[in-house]
Motif scaffolding. Structure first.
Motif, PDB file in Angstrom:
ATOM      1  N   VAL A   1      50.463 -34.316 -38.164  1.00  0.00           N
ATOM      2  CA  VAL A   1      49.898 -35.580 -37.883  1.00  0.00           C
ATOM      3  C   VAL A   1      50.056 -36.971 -38.149  1.00  0.00           C
ATOM      4  O   VAL A   1      50.069 -38.380 -37.575  1.00  0.00           O
ATOM      5  CB  VAL A   1      48.394 -35.014 -36.978  1.00  0.00           C
TER       6      VAL A   1
ATOM      7  N   ALA B   1      52.928 -38.628 -37.762  1.00  0.00           N
ATOM      8  CA  ALA B   1      53.161 -39.835 -36.875  1.00  0.00           C
ATOM      9  C   ALA B   1      53.022 -41.027 -36.243  1.00  0.00           C
ATOM     10  O   ALA B   1      52.798 -41.445 -35.983  1.00  0.00           O
ATOM     11  CB  ALA B   1      52.837 -38.100 -35.592  1.00  0.00           C
ATOM     12  N   LEU B   2      51.094 -41.181 -36.887  1.00  0.00           N
ATOM     13  CA  LEU B   2      50.280 -41.974 -36.590  1.00  0.00           C
ATOM     14  C   LEU B   2      50.847 -43.012 -37.710  1.00  0.00           C
ATOM     15  O   LEU B   2      50.481 -44.208 -37.728  1.00  0.00           O
ATOM     16  CB  LEU B   2      48.913 -41.417 -37.320  1.00  0.00           C
TER      17      LEU B   2
ATOM     18  N   ARG C   1      51.423 -47.731 -33.435  1.00  0.00           N
ATOM     19  CA  ARG C   1      50.746 -46.209 -33.107  1.00  0.00           C
ATOM     20  C   ARG C   1      48.962 -46.086 -33.491  1.00  0.00           C
ATOM     21  O   ARG C   1      48.143 -46.079 -33.453  1.00  0.00           O
ATOM     22  CB  ARG C   1      50.759 -45.309 -33.727  1.00  0.00           C
TER      23      ARG C   1
ATOM     24  N   VAL D   1      45.855 -46.791 -31.769  1.00  0.00           N
ATOM     25  CA  VAL D   1      44.748 -45.474 -31.484  1.00  0.00           C
ATOM     26  C   VAL D   1      43.599 -46.242 -31.790  1.00  0.00           C
ATOM     27  O   VAL D   1      42.296 -45.917 -31.287  1.00  0.00           O
ATOM     28  CB  VAL D   1      45.092 -44.397 -32.860  1.00  0.00           C
TER      29      VAL D   1
ATOM     30  N   HIS E   1      55.488 -44.384 -27.572  1.00  0.00           N
ATOM     31  CA  HIS E   1      54.341 -44.579 -28.591  1.00  0.00           C
ATOM     32  C   HIS E   1      53.658 -43.696 -28.088  1.00  0.00           C
ATOM     33  O   HIS E   1      52.482 -42.270 -28.358  1.00  0.00           O
ATOM     34  CB  HIS E   1      53.969 -45.326 -29.515  1.00  0.00           C
ATOM     35  N   LEU E   2      52.462 -44.072 -26.648  1.00  0.00           N
ATOM     36  CA  LEU E   2      50.895 -43.241 -26.380  1.00  0.00           C
ATOM     37  C   LEU E   2      52.255 -41.981 -26.260  1.00  0.00           C
ATOM     38  O   LEU E   2      51.393 -40.852 -26.393  1.00  0.00           O
ATOM     39  CB  LEU E   2      51.549 -43.434 -25.132  1.00  0.00           C
TER      40      LEU E   2
ATOM     41  N   GLU F   1      54.099 -40.273 -27.943  1.00  0.00           N
ATOM     42  CA  GLU F   1      54.150 -39.062 -28.994  1.00  0.00           C
ATOM     43  C   GLU F   1      51.979 -39.032 -29.541  1.00  0.00           C
ATOM     44  O   GLU F   1      52.521 -37.567 -30.414  1.00  0.00           O
ATOM     45  CB  GLU F   1      54.969 -39.947 -30.339  1.00  0.00           C
ATOM     46  N   LEU F   2      52.048 -39.603 -29.634  1.00  0.00           N
ATOM     47  CA  LEU F   2      49.899 -39.817 -29.953  1.00  0.00           C
ATOM     48  C   LEU F   2      50.273 -38.351 -29.049  1.00  0.00           C
ATOM     49  O   LEU F   2      48.964 -37.599 -29.840  1.00  0.00           O
ATOM     50  CB  LEU F   2      49.715 -41.280 -29.761  1.00  0.00           C
TER      51      LEU F   2
ATOM     52  N   LEU G   1      46.351 -36.903 -30.124  1.00  0.00           N
ATOM     53  CA  LEU G   1      45.354 -38.496 -30.956  1.00  0.00           C
ATOM     54  C   LEU G   1      45.082 -39.612 -29.090  1.00  0.00           C
ATOM     55  O   LEU G   1      44.011 -40.259 -29.244  1.00  0.00           O
ATOM     56  CB  LEU G   1      45.749 -38.836 -31.525  1.00  0.00           C
TER      57      LEU G   1
ATOM     58  N   SER H   1      41.744 -43.078 -25.323  1.00  0.00           N
ATOM     59  CA  SER H   1      41.848 -42.187 -27.055  1.00  0.00           C
ATOM     60  C   SER H   1      41.347 -41.504 -26.629  1.00  0.00           C
ATOM     61  O   SER H   1      39.915 -40.755 -26.070  1.00  0.00           O
ATOM     62  CB  SER H   1      40.402 -43.186 -27.859  1.00  0.00           C
TER      63      SER H   1
END
Length: 190
Positions: free
Chosen positions: A15, A18-19, A24, A28, A57-58, A60-61, A66, A83
Motif C-alpha cells: 500500500v 502504491a501511494l 496519488r 488521496v 491512478h484512481l 490503483e488506489l 484508499l 475517499s
C-alpha cells in the motif's frame, strides 16, 4: 464511506508503494480533506494529468482500499470516486527491509511535494495580501526533549490543529478561509 471517517493507518508495504506517487498522494489528500465525490476528469485538473491517466491512478488506489466508487450522481454511465478515509498515517514494521524501503519511498514523495509547496509559497509571498504574509510562518525551533515529552508535544499540536481540519470546517469556515498546509515534523537529530 460516510462522513466521520477516521484516518487510515497504513502498515502494508504494498500500500505504501502504491501511494508513493505524486498524483496519488494529491488525489488521496484532496478527496480525504474535502469529502468530495469526483470523476476522473474532474480529478485530472487537480493532478495535472489526462483523465485516462487519472482514472488509472484512481483504480490503483481503489485496489488498495484508499478510494472507492461512489454512488452515481444521476448519470449511471458516470463513474465517481470518493475517499475511504479522511487521511492516513504510515506505521509499518521497520525491522522488515521491504517495509523500510516502501516507507522511505512514500515519505520521499510526500516530502518532495510539501517542500515544493513551501518553495512556491515563498516565491509568491510578495504577491499575497499583507494579512496572509503576516499569518504564514516557517520555523524550526530546536527543542530538548525526552521521548515521553515529544509524545506529549505531538499530542498537543494535533489537539490544536484538529478543530481546523478542512473536511470538518467546509460548511462553516469564515468566508475568507483558504486551504492551509501545516507541515509538522518532530524527530531527534544527531
Amino acid at each position: 464511506m460516510a462522513d466521520g471517517q477516521s484516518s487510515a493507518r497504513i502498515t502494508d508495504p504494498k500500500v505504501m508503494r502504491a501511494l508513493a506517487h505524486p498524483a496519488r498522494i494529491a488525489i488521496v489528500e484532496h478527496l480525504g480533506s474535502t469529502g468530495a465525490v469526483v470523476t476522473a476528469t474532474e480529478c485530472a485538473g487537480l493532478v495535472g494529468l489526462s483523465p485516462s491517466a487519472t482514472s488509472y491512478h484512481l483504480r490503483e488506489l481503489a485496489k488498495f482500499g484508499l478510494v472507492e466508487q461512489a454512488p452515481s450522481r444521476g448519470d449511471a454511465r458516470e463513474r465517481v470516486w470518493r475517499s475511504t478515509t479522511s487521511g492516513f498515517s504510515v506505521d509499518g514494521d521497520l525491522d522488515e527491509p521491504e517495509t523500510r524501503d516502501s516507507q522511505r519511498a512514500l515519505v520521499d514523495v510526500y516530502l518532495s511535494r510539501d517542500f515544493a509547496r513551501m518553495r512556491e509559497w515563498v516565491a509568491r509571498l510578495h504577491e499575497e495580501p499583507r494579512a496572509w504574509q503576516d499569518a504564514s510562518t516557517l520555523m524550526g525551533p530546536m527543542l530538548l526533549l525526552n521521548a515521553e515529552e515529544l509524545i506529549e508535544v505531538n499530542r498537543r499540536v494535533k489537539e490544536v490543529l484538529d478543530p481546523y481540519r478542512r473536511r470538518e470546517r467546509m460548511g462553516d469556515a469564515p468566508a475568507d478561509a483558504r486551504p492551509v498546509v501545516v507541515h509538522y515534523a518532530a524527530f531527534p537529530v544527531e
